[in-house]
Every structure is written in C-alpha cells, then in structure tokens.
Design an enzyme around this catalytic site. Structure first.
Site, PDB file in Angstrom:
ATOM      1  N   ARG A  12       0.767  -0.866   0.041  1.00 34.25           N
ATOM      2  CA  ARG A  12       0.197   0.557  -0.221  1.00 34.25           C
ATOM      3  C   ARG A  12       0.984   1.452  -0.588  1.00 34.25           C
ATOM      4  O   ARG A  12       0.546   2.593  -0.302  1.00 34.25           O
ATOM      5  CB  ARG A  12      -0.936   0.243   1.465  1.00 34.25           C
ATOM      6  CG  ARG A  12      -1.586   1.504   1.354  1.00 34.25           C
ATOM      7  CD  ARG A  12      -3.104   1.260   2.177  1.00 34.25           C
ATOM      8  NE  ARG A  12      -3.257   2.475   2.859  1.00 34.25           N
ATOM      9  CZ  ARG A  12      -4.707   2.784   2.207  1.00 34.25           C
ATOM     10  NH1 ARG A  12      -5.453   1.815   1.191  1.00 34.25           N
ATOM     11  NH2 ARG A  12      -5.191   3.773   3.287  1.00 34.25           N
ATOM     12  N   LEU A  33      -7.115   7.798  -1.378  1.00 31.87           N
ATOM     13  CA  LEU A  33      -6.851   6.639  -1.011  1.00 31.87           C
ATOM     14  C   LEU A  33      -7.978   6.043  -0.206  1.00 31.87           C
ATOM     15  O   LEU A  33      -7.670   6.325   1.106  1.00 31.87           O
ATOM     16  CB  LEU A  33      -5.505   5.702  -0.973  1.00 31.87           C
ATOM     17  CG  LEU A  33      -4.959   5.107  -1.489  1.00 31.87           C
ATOM     18  CD1 LEU A  33      -3.277   5.069  -1.281  1.00 31.87           C
ATOM     19  CD2 LEU A  33      -5.418   4.148  -2.553  1.00 31.87           C
ATOM     20  N   SER A  34      -9.122   4.944   0.161  1.00 35.51           N
ATOM     21  CA  SER A  34     -10.020   4.568   0.863  1.00 35.51           C
ATOM     22  C   SER A  34      -8.819   3.985   1.776  1.00 35.51           C
ATOM     23  O   SER A  34      -8.229   3.064   1.397  1.00 35.51           O
ATOM     24  CB  SER A  34     -11.149   3.590   0.543  1.00 35.51           C
ATOM     25  OG  SER A  34     -11.917   4.707  -0.676  1.00 35.51           O
ATOM     26  N   ALA A  35      -9.559   3.508   3.254  1.00 31.94           N
ATOM     27  CA  ALA A  35      -8.873   3.366   5.049  1.00 31.94           C
ATOM     28  C   ALA A  35      -8.841   1.242   3.930  1.00 31.94           C
ATOM     29  O   ALA A  35      -9.909   1.521   3.356  1.00 31.94           O
ATOM     30  CB  ALA A  35      -9.447   2.993   5.221  1.00 31.94           C
TER      31      ALA A  35
END
Length: 363
Positions: A38, A63-65
């Site tokens: 990530r 970026l989402s969690a």
C-alpha cells in the site's frame, strides 16, 4: 480520527490485522493485498501513514481506508476471467489488486475524472510491473484507465461482470449504475450512506445487501456549461490477446508448474519429522469501524445477527515448538527468491526472448 484495526509496521502486519478483524476473509483477497504494498501508492512524504487503517487524500489523489477496500474486494466475489469496471479508479491501487485475481483473460477498466490522477496511476502501475517480485507470482490483468465523468459513459458500452464505484451515488443514479452490469454481475457502491452490494439475478431482477455504513464524497455531476453538450466516455475495447502474448502466458505457466513440482519433490524428500506444535490462546474481538478524513469516509460495521454470539472468543492456534526456542533478534529471514526469473534466465534461449518472457522487468 480512528481506524478499524491497529496500525501495522509494514504491509504484511496491516493485512494480518485486517484478517484478525474479519475484514479479509478469503485466500484470494489476502494474496492480492499482500502482493501490492500500500505504501507504494503514497507520496514519499506521507508513507509513514501507509499502514494505518485510514483514508488518505492529497489534492486529487485519494486512497480509501484498507478496511473499505477489503470489504469491497470480498463483496465483489472476484474470479479469474471476469470483466471489471472501476468508477473513480484513482491511484489504481484497487484496480491492480483486482487484476491479480482476474488473470490474463480478464478485463480491467477504470474511469477517472482527473487527468493528473490518471497519470499518477499509470506511473504506479508501471512501477509495480517493472520492480515488484509479486508480479511474477501471478498472471496479471493489467488495468486500462480512461479520463471522464463516470456518469457520462457511452450507452453503447459493453456490460461488466463486476462494477465498483468509489464515490457516493445518489438514488437517482442507481438504475444508471445497475445497467452497467451483466446478468449475474455484482455492483458495489456507496448508496445513501451505505456500502451496498447489488447482484443482478435477471434482466430486471436484483438482490441488494447493505454492507457498511459509510460517508463518501458524492459523485461530481457533469458540467456542460462550456459546450452545452455531453462528453461521452468511451471505454476501452475488449482486446483479443495476440498469439505471441498467449505463447508467453503459456510458457510462464508451464515454468511455474515445473518450479512447483520441483519444490514439492524437494519438500517430500527432505521432510522426515514434521515439527511439533504447541498451542497458545488468542482472544479475538469483534471490531467496529470508524474511519473518516475531511468528510471523505466514515464507516461503521453493520451488525450481523450471526456475530452476536461471537463478540469475544478464545481460539487456540498451533505454533511450532521451535518458535519458543528462537529469539526474535536472531531471526534473519533470507530475501525472497524470484524462482521464475531465475529459471527463465537459465533457459538456453536468446536474451531478447528471455527478456520478453520477463516482461522486460528491471528486477
């Protein structure tokens, strides 16, 4: 600002935490998450936050969690050979993980509103293909990104097996999204502040399941002030693999099988006494999610009646006795070996053909 799971020290620890909290539940999804770091999708100055279960936004880059992405990946029920459309494809992080599961005969398309984000996604994709050893452990369905508003997709576009929208969808656009699906397909999107899974069971039949309570930034409405005309988004055509490319896929697949057979043979000949195991008790708790950033994302797990009896449970795990006898400071794992690359380079072939089989990769 809080997260669903504890922060990890590295990508693997983040995935371990997501598994423990039951956000990652299947082997295919776990493999995809572990294969792509990530942190590689963060700008260098923000990488310290990469392994926290939090969303990240810088300019147009978002970026989402991790817990959101893992729930999305699980809900999509991905399989090799399917077609996937990512609406609001952003950095390409999700599209690349999906591509690892779809394999060489899948379709992987993304639509992104911002040209600078598409350029960023292409750079990250190129970096992954050229430098990551994970690339050689999979047959990859490379994503293709196009610029445009996902609410202006050409009506004559092909339908997809799987569709994800990474922005809040208003009720008025629900049917528009559904029409992007083939019969039997799955759509996952934030709808009326719920991450929602919709399965198309027939030409006019649907099954709907609410997954998470979320709050995403809404889809940006088309703006026709300049020309007064709609700017239709034309998705990439479904390309047919060339014979040369099919040969590369087949050769790489055969080499992987040989490597696997050799490894199994060595393991079978060398394993005399299997390690003894001790049990240790681990307490797992059901986790609730709270994730938000600049009013972008808030999530809380929707209670499942089946979870009520599993709020806290004791699980006994098996661990080799040898682990008790080895101090962590003495453990120095060898760097992973790219066996596919080594095998290809050892073949009696011209160098240009070897490099072609390795996708001209740098590592």
């Amino acid at each position: 600002m809080g997260g669903a799971v504890s922060a990890g020290e590295d990508n693997d620890e983040l995935i371990d935490n997501l598994k423990e909290a039951q956000y990652i539940r299947t082997e295919l999804v776990e493999q995809a998450f572990r294969a792509i770091d990530r942190a590689d999708y963060y700008l260098e100055e923000f990488k310290d936050n990469a392994y926290k279960d939090l969303a990240w936004k810088h300019g147009n880059i978002h970026l989402s969690a991790p817990c959101i992405y893992s729930e999305v990946m699980e809900a999509l029920d991905l399989q090799p050979g399917l077609s996937f459309l990512n609406l609001g494809s952003g950095t390409g992080y999700l599209s690349s993980m999906v591509g690892l599961i779809l394999g060489p005969f899948g379709v992987n398309h993304g639509v992104e509103l911002h040209s600078d984000v598409i350029e960023y996604a292409k750079q990250k994709l190129d970096f992954f293909i050229k430098t990551s050893d994970s690339f050689d452990r999979f047959e990859f369905c490379e994503p293709s990104f196009v610029i445009g508003n996902c609410l202006e997709i050409s009506p004559d576009c092909t339908q997809y097996d799987r569709v994800y929208c990474g922005a809040g969808v208003q009720k008025e656009h629900e049917d528009y999204m559904k029409n992007l699906l083939k019969v039997g397909g799955i759509l996952v999107m934030p709808l009326e502040e719920k991450l929602t899974k919709i399965t198309r069971t027939g030409p006019s039949a649907w099954e709907t399941k609410k997954i998470l309570a979320v709050s995403f930034a809404p889809l940006i409405q088309p703006n026709h002030a300049d020309s007064g005309k709609s700017r239709l988004v034309h998705l990439p055509p479904v390309a047919v693999r060339s014979l040369q490319d099919l040969a590369r896929i087949a050769i790489r697949g055969t080499i992987k099988k040989i490597i696997h057979q050799e490894a199994m043979s060595k393991a079978g000949n060398g394993l005399k006494n299997p390690p003894r195991f001790k049990r240790r008790r681990v307490r797992h708790r059901r986790m609730e999610t709270i994730v938000f950033l600049d009013k972008e994302v808030f999530a809380s797990r929707i209670s499942n009646p089946s979870d009520d009896n599993n709020n806290c449970e004791d699980i006994e795990e098996e661990r080799p006795e040898e682990e008790e006898e080895t101090k962590p400071s003495e453990l120095k794992p060898d760097p992973p070996v790219n066996f596919l690359r080594e095998k290809v380079l050892s073949l009696p072939l011209p160098d240009p053909l070897k490099y072609y089989l390795l996708y001209y990769r740098e590592k």
